[in-house]
Scaffold this motif. Structure first.
Motif, mmCIF file in Angstrom:
data_model
loop_
_atom_site.group_PDB
_atom_site.id
_atom_site.type_symbol
_atom_site.label_atom_id
_atom_site.label_comp_id
_atom_site.label_asym_id
_atom_site.label_seq_id
_atom_site.Cartn_x
_atom_site.Cartn_y
_atom_site.Cartn_z
ATOM 1 N N ILE A 37 0.557 -1.304 0.061
ATOM 2 C CA ILE A 37 0.266 -0.331 0.275
ATOM 3 C C ILE A 37 0.358 1.389 0.109
ATOM 4 N N ARG A 38 1.952 1.049 1.338
ATOM 5 C CA ARG A 38 3.469 2.482 1.056
ATOM 6 C C ARG A 38 3.389 2.328 0.027
ATOM 7 N N THR A 39 4.097 1.482 -0.968
ATOM 8 C CA THR A 39 4.761 1.533 -2.223
ATOM 9 C C THR A 39 3.809 2.538 -3.376
ATOM 10 N N THR A 40 2.539 1.675 -3.267
ATOM 11 C CA THR A 40 1.378 2.511 -4.672
ATOM 12 C C THR A 40 1.276 3.592 -4.394
ATOM 13 N N ILE A 41 1.261 4.188 -2.964
ATOM 14 C CA ILE A 41 0.838 5.534 -2.633
ATOM 15 C C ILE A 41 2.469 6.269 -2.996
ATOM 16 N N GLN A 42 3.111 5.934 -2.964
ATOM 17 C CA GLN A 42 5.020 6.932 -3.204
ATOM 18 C C GLN A 42 4.672 6.571 -4.868
ATOM 19 N N ASN A 43 4.232 5.646 -5.329
ATOM 20 C CA ASN A 43 4.075 5.840 -6.881
ATOM 21 C C ASN A 43 3.241 6.723 -7.234
ATOM 22 N N GLY A 44 2.389 7.459 -6.795
ATOM 23 C CA GLY A 44 0.970 8.007 -7.301
ATOM 24 C C GLY A 44 -0.142 7.118 -8.325
ATOM 25 N N LYS A 45 -0.335 5.943 -7.473
ATOM 26 C CA LYS A 45 -1.063 5.047 -7.890
ATOM 27 C C LYS A 45 -2.869 5.355 -6.630
ATOM 28 N N THR A 46 -3.279 5.314 -8.021
ATOM 29 C CA THR A 46 -4.663 5.120 -6.526
ATOM 30 C C THR A 46 -4.999 3.909 -5.931
ATOM 31 N N LEU A 47 -5.332 3.689 -4.927
ATOM 32 C CA LEU A 47 -5.317 2.520 -3.328
ATOM 33 C C LEU A 47 -6.631 1.521 -4.848
ATOM 34 N N PHE A 48 -6.787 0.176 -4.203
ATOM 35 C CA PHE A 48 -7.860 -0.519 -4.449
ATOM 36 C C PHE A 48 -8.439 -0.394 -3.183
ATOM 37 N N GLN A 49 -10.333 0.348 -3.304
ATOM 38 C CA GLN A 49 -11.057 -0.488 -2.478
ATOM 39 C C GLN A 49 -10.961 -0.615 -1.417
ATOM 40 N N SER A 50 -11.136 -1.864 -1.796
ATOM 41 C CA SER A 50 -10.083 -2.955 -0.424
ATOM 42 C C SER A 50 -9.202 -2.548 0.359
ATOM 43 N N ASP A 51 -7.684 -2.288 -0.506
ATOM 44 C CA ASP A 51 -6.495 -1.689 0.016
ATOM 45 C C ASP A 51 -7.551 -0.250 1.632
ATOM 46 N N LYS A 52 -8.371 0.473 0.828
ATOM 47 C CA LYS A 52 -8.390 1.343 1.302
ATOM 48 C C LYS A 52 -9.694 0.787 2.962
ATOM 49 N N LYS A 53 -10.587 0.103 2.760
ATOM 50 C CA LYS A 53 -11.213 -0.122 3.465
ATOM 51 C C LYS A 53 -10.226 -1.217 4.366
ATOM 52 N N TYR A 54 -9.699 -2.048 3.730
ATOM 53 C CA TYR A 54 -7.694 -2.669 5.050
ATOM 54 C C TYR A 54 -7.552 -1.167 6.214
ATOM 55 N N LEU A 55 -7.091 -0.739 5.572
ATOM 56 C CA LEU A 55 -6.755 0.948 6.001
ATOM 57 C C LEU A 55 -7.825 1.345 7.404
ATOM 58 N N GLU A 56 -8.898 1.521 7.089
ATOM 59 C CA GLU A 56 -10.027 1.880 7.392
ATOM 60 C C GLU A 56 -10.082 1.041 9.223
ATOM 61 N N GLU A 57 -9.743 -0.850 8.779
ATOM 62 C CA GLU A 57 -10.572 -1.510 9.699
ATOM 63 C C GLU A 57 -8.864 -1.269 10.646
ATOM 64 N N LEU A 58 -8.085 -0.811 10.358
ATOM 65 C CA LEU A 58 -6.814 -1.194 10.817
ATOM 66 C C LEU A 58 -6.940 -0.206 11.738
ATOM 67 N N GLN A 59 -7.353 1.079 11.214
ATOM 68 C CA GLN A 59 -7.496 2.058 11.961
ATOM 69 C C GLN A 59 -8.693 2.560 13.120
ATOM 70 N N ARG A 60 -9.292 1.429 12.627
ATOM 71 C CA ARG A 60 -10.527 0.904 13.899
ATOM 72 C C ARG A 60 -10.147 0.106 14.946
ATOM 73 N N ARG A 61 -9.055 -0.548 14.553
ATOM 74 C CA ARG A 61 -8.336 -1.603 15.659
ATOM 75 C C ARG A 61 -7.219 -0.445 17.117
ATOM 76 N N LYS A 62 -6.765 0.059 15.993
ATOM 77 C CA LYS A 62 -5.875 0.637 16.560
ATOM 78 C C LYS A 62 -6.817 1.400 17.623
ATOM 79 N N LYS A 63 -7.521 2.381 17.612
ATOM 80 C CA LYS A 63 -7.928 3.081 18.232
ATOM 81 C C LYS A 63 -9.160 2.564 19.493
ATOM 82 N N ASN A 64 -9.424 1.111 19.347
ATOM 83 C CA ASN A 64 -9.807 0.660 20.760
ATOM 84 C C ASN A 64 -8.684 -0.105 21.079
#
Length: 70
Positions: A43-70
């Motif tokens: 995901i980091r490499t994709t962003i650094q290369n200026g490419k668009t993230l897949f929706q599944s990767d965005k959802k994955y990050l959102e889920e990890l952020q929710r876990r981080k807050k709990n």
């Protein structure tokens, strides 16, 4: 023409700021040892290369952020 160029510039700025925020999130998750390291690095490499993230990767990050807050 000027309005169109200004609009494109604003969209680009917004996208770059969003990518910077997402990149920061990915780096924090890696640092904390949350999630799958290989996927987060991809995901980091994709962003650094200026490419668009897949929706599944965005959802994955959102889920990890929710876990981080709990």
């Amino acid at each position: 023409e000027l309005v169109r160029n200004t609009y494109k510039t604003e969209i680009t700025k917004s996208k770059n700021e969003s990518n910077d925020d997402t990149l920061e999130t990915v780096n924090q998750l890696i640092k904390l040892g949350l999630g799958d390291l290989g996927r987060l690095e991809h995901i980091r490499t994709t962003i650094q290369n200026g490419k668009t993230l897949f929706q599944s990767d965005k959802k994955y990050l959102e889920e990890l952020q929710r876990r981080k807050k709990n």
